[in-house]
Design a protein around this motif. Structure first.
Motif, PDB file in Angstrom:
ATOM      1  N   PRO A 120      44.354  23.654  24.646  1.00 64.14           N
ATOM      2  CA  PRO A 120      44.542  24.581  23.520  1.00 64.14           C
ATOM      3  C   PRO A 120      43.204  24.853  22.856  1.00 64.14           C
ATOM      4  N   THR A 121      42.938  26.123  22.559  1.00 62.17           N
ATOM      5  CA  THR A 121      41.635  26.519  22.027  1.00 62.17           C
ATOM      6  C   THR A 121      41.825  27.452  20.845  1.00 62.17           C
ATOM      7  N   VAL A 122      41.252  27.079  19.725  1.00 59.49           N
ATOM      8  CA  VAL A 122      41.358  27.888  18.514  1.00 59.49           C
ATOM      9  C   VAL A 122      40.224  28.905  18.518  1.00 59.49           C
ATOM     10  N   VAL A 123      40.567  30.166  18.246  1.00 60.73           N
ATOM     11  CA  VAL A 123      39.619  31.273  18.315  1.00 60.73           C
ATOM     12  C   VAL A 123      39.349  31.810  16.914  1.00 60.73           C
ATOM     13  N   TYR A 124      38.080  31.880  16.554  1.00 54.96           N
ATOM     14  CA  TYR A 124      37.676  32.472  15.278  1.00 54.96           C
ATOM     15  C   TYR A 124      36.722  33.632  15.569  1.00 54.96           C
ATOM     16  N   VAL A 125      37.267  34.796  15.765  1.00 50.40           N
ATOM     17  CA  VAL A 125      36.423  35.951  16.078  1.00 50.40           C
ATOM     18  C   VAL A 125      37.101  37.216  15.580  1.00 50.40           C
ATOM     19  N   ALA A 126      36.298  38.188  15.179  1.00 49.92           N
ATOM     20  CA  ALA A 126      36.802  39.508  14.782  1.00 49.92           C
ATOM     21  C   ALA A 126      36.330  40.506  15.831  1.00 49.92           C
ATOM     22  N   THR A 127      37.278  41.041  16.593  1.00 48.40           N
ATOM     23  CA  THR A 127      36.957  41.978  17.657  1.00 48.40           C
ATOM     24  C   THR A 127      37.969  43.118  17.669  1.00 48.40           C
ATOM     25  N   ALA A 128      37.630  44.171  18.361  1.00 47.53           N
ATOM     26  CA  ALA A 128      38.544  45.300  18.563  1.00 47.53           C
ATOM     27  C   ALA A 128      38.090  46.047  19.805  1.00 47.53           C
ATOM     28  N   MET A 129      38.991  46.804  20.391  1.00 47.50           N
ATOM     29  CA  MET A 129      38.635  47.661  21.519  1.00 47.50           C
ATOM     30  C   MET A 129      38.266  49.032  20.980  1.00 47.50           C
ATOM     31  N   GLY A 130      37.066  49.497  21.325  1.00 51.55           N
ATOM     32  CA  GLY A 130      36.615  50.818  20.901  1.00 51.55           C
ATOM     33  C   GLY A 130      37.028  51.908  21.865  1.00 51.55           C
ATOM     34  N   GLY A 131      37.710  51.541  22.945  1.00 52.54           N
ATOM     35  CA  GLY A 131      38.144  52.463  23.983  1.00 52.54           C
ATOM     36  C   GLY A 131      38.201  51.703  25.285  1.00 52.54           C
ATOM     37  N   PRO A 132      38.643  52.335  26.365  1.00 59.06           N
ATOM     38  CA  PRO A 132      38.682  51.648  27.656  1.00 59.06           C
ATOM     39  C   PRO A 132      37.317  51.089  28.055  1.00 59.06           C
ATOM     40  N   VAL A 135      34.325  46.899  24.134  1.00 58.95           N
ATOM     41  CA  VAL A 135      34.734  45.891  23.160  1.00 58.95           C
ATOM     42  C   VAL A 135      33.736  45.859  22.004  1.00 58.95           C
ATOM     43  N   GLN A 136      34.261  45.806  20.785  1.00 59.72           N
ATOM     44  CA  GLN A 136      33.444  45.770  19.574  1.00 59.72           C
ATOM     45  C   GLN A 136      33.563  44.399  18.914  1.00 59.72           C
ATOM     46  N   HIS A 137      32.432  43.828  18.558  1.00 58.89           N
ATOM     47  CA  HIS A 137      32.400  42.528  17.882  1.00 58.89           C
ATOM     48  C   HIS A 137      32.044  42.738  16.421  1.00 58.89           C
ATOM     49  N   HIS A 138      32.921  42.273  15.525  1.00 56.89           N
ATOM     50  CA  HIS A 138      32.714  42.468  14.095  1.00 56.89           C
ATOM     51  C   HIS A 138      32.338  41.192  13.348  1.00 56.89           C
ATOM     52  N   GLY A 139      32.421  40.051  13.988  1.00 53.91           N
ATOM     53  CA  GLY A 139      32.023  38.833  13.292  1.00 53.91           C
ATOM     54  C   GLY A 139      32.530  37.564  13.953  1.00 53.91           C
ATOM     55  N   ARG A 140      31.840  36.483  13.680  1.00 54.44           N
ATOM     56  CA  ARG A 140      32.145  35.124  14.131  1.00 54.44           C
ATOM     57  C   ARG A 140      32.215  35.055  15.655  1.00 54.44           C
ATOM     58  N   GLY A 141      32.938  34.072  16.176  1.00 58.07           N
ATOM     59  CA  GLY A 141      33.008  33.914  17.619  1.00 58.07           C
ATOM     60  C   GLY A 141      33.168  32.479  18.085  1.00 58.07           C
ATOM     61  N   GLU A 142      33.291  31.532  17.145  1.00 62.81           N
ATOM     62  CA  GLU A 142      33.336  30.132  17.541  1.00 62.81           C
ATOM     63  C   GLU A 142      34.712  29.723  18.071  1.00 62.81           C
TER      64      GLU A 142
END
Length: 302
Positions: A120-132, A135-142
């Motif tokens: 089990p892995t806890v994800v702390y990241v803010a991302t979104a898909m900008g289109g096909p 991928v857009q990274h908005h913050g964190r990632g640990e």
């Protein structure tokens, strides 16, 4: 290392991109539109400091996990069992599987399907898909990994790829803390279709979130789960640390997709019922999101 990402959405694409940047042989398994774009142009990683096309493999079929030494399962919680059944015949005997998913019981649900331990892995990241393929990274990632024979080695590999990762003996508590954060923000962001910064300024919103957190903590206590850190403070801080982020539930509803709400607020409602803990605010948010998921169906029948 050969690495496969089962579920190439925003989270899967981000971590796949970071691992590819570090030189690993990465295969993304996702929807046809994403796969076609990635095959044509590579995976576009957009961050605050870079726009970078990365060469990765991509396929729509579960056979993409064949030969992988590490598999990151990043599918929606609603698809966990189906994804496990699909990739089980293709997994190498010694493949290590990490569950990078919302909710607290996905690794537990995957293990019997795959007939092997799942970390089990806890994800702390803010991302979104900008289109096909974008991928857009908005913050964190640990990442925080649960304990296991391969956990330290996998945390080291991830850290070497500029993905902060650590192993925790209380990964369950960390998963619950993430669940509580999601319960506080996801449904409200989805209902209002607003990012966290604007949402937090709504009349009465912070009080509603505080009540959600209180119910979640009561359920966790009844389940014997120790929540690490100051979860209330973490919930509050997200309004300023991720002001432009829409919740994954909001993104799902905006695209007309089924959300993970049954595994977020809905999970709290079910566990509360089992333990005799009232969860009226979580129940209300769960019900409202379920109504919005069926909006097109309801409108068509009106």
């Amino acid at each position: 290392m050969k690495i496969a990402i089962m579920g190439a959405g925003a989270v899967g694409c981000y971590y796949g991109a970071m691992l590819a940047r570090a030189g690993h042989d990465v295969t993304l398994i996702g929807r046809a539109a994403h796969v076609e774009a990635i095959r044509a142009r590579g995976l576009l990683l957009e961050t605050a400091t870079r726009h970078e096309h990365l060469p990765v493999r991509a396929t729509t079929g579960p056979e993409g996990v064949r030969g992988a030494a590490l598999v990151l399962c990043c599918v929606k919680s609603t698809d966990t069992v189906a994804a496990g059944e699909a990739m089980a015949p293709w997994l190498a005997e010694d493949a290590v599987v990490l569950s990078l998913q919302n909710g607290v019981d996905n690794a537990e649900r995957l293990q019997p399907v795959l007939d092997r331990p799942v970390i089990p892995t806890v994800v702390y990241v803010a991302t979104a898909m900008g289109g096909p393929g974008h991928v857009q990274h908005h913050g964190r990632g640990e990442l925080v990994l649960g304990p296991g024979p391969e956990s330290e080695r996998m945390a080291g590999l991830l850290s070497e790829a500029a993905i902060p990762a650590e192993v925790s003996d209380n990964a369950l508590g960390a998963l619950w803390a993430k669940l509580i954060i999601n319960c506080a923000w996801n449904a409200l962001s989805a209902i209002a279709q607003r990012p966290y910064g604007k949402l937090s300024r709504g009349v009465g919103v912070t009080r509603v979130m505080d009540e959600v957190v209180g119910e979640c903590l009561a359920v966790a206590h009844a389940c014997g789960v120790h929540i690490p850190g100051d979860v209330r403070g973490t919930v509050t801080a997200i309004a300023t640390s991720m002001p432009n982020q829409f919740s994954s539930t909001a993104q799902d509803l905006a695209r007309g997709r089924t959300s993970e709400i049954d595994h977020l607020n809905g999970y709290i409602v079910r566990r509360g019922e089992a333990r005799g803990v009232a969860t009226p605010v979580n129940r209300t948010l769960h019900a409202l999101v379920k109504l919005l998921e069926r909006r097109d169906e309801t409108t068509a029948g009106a």
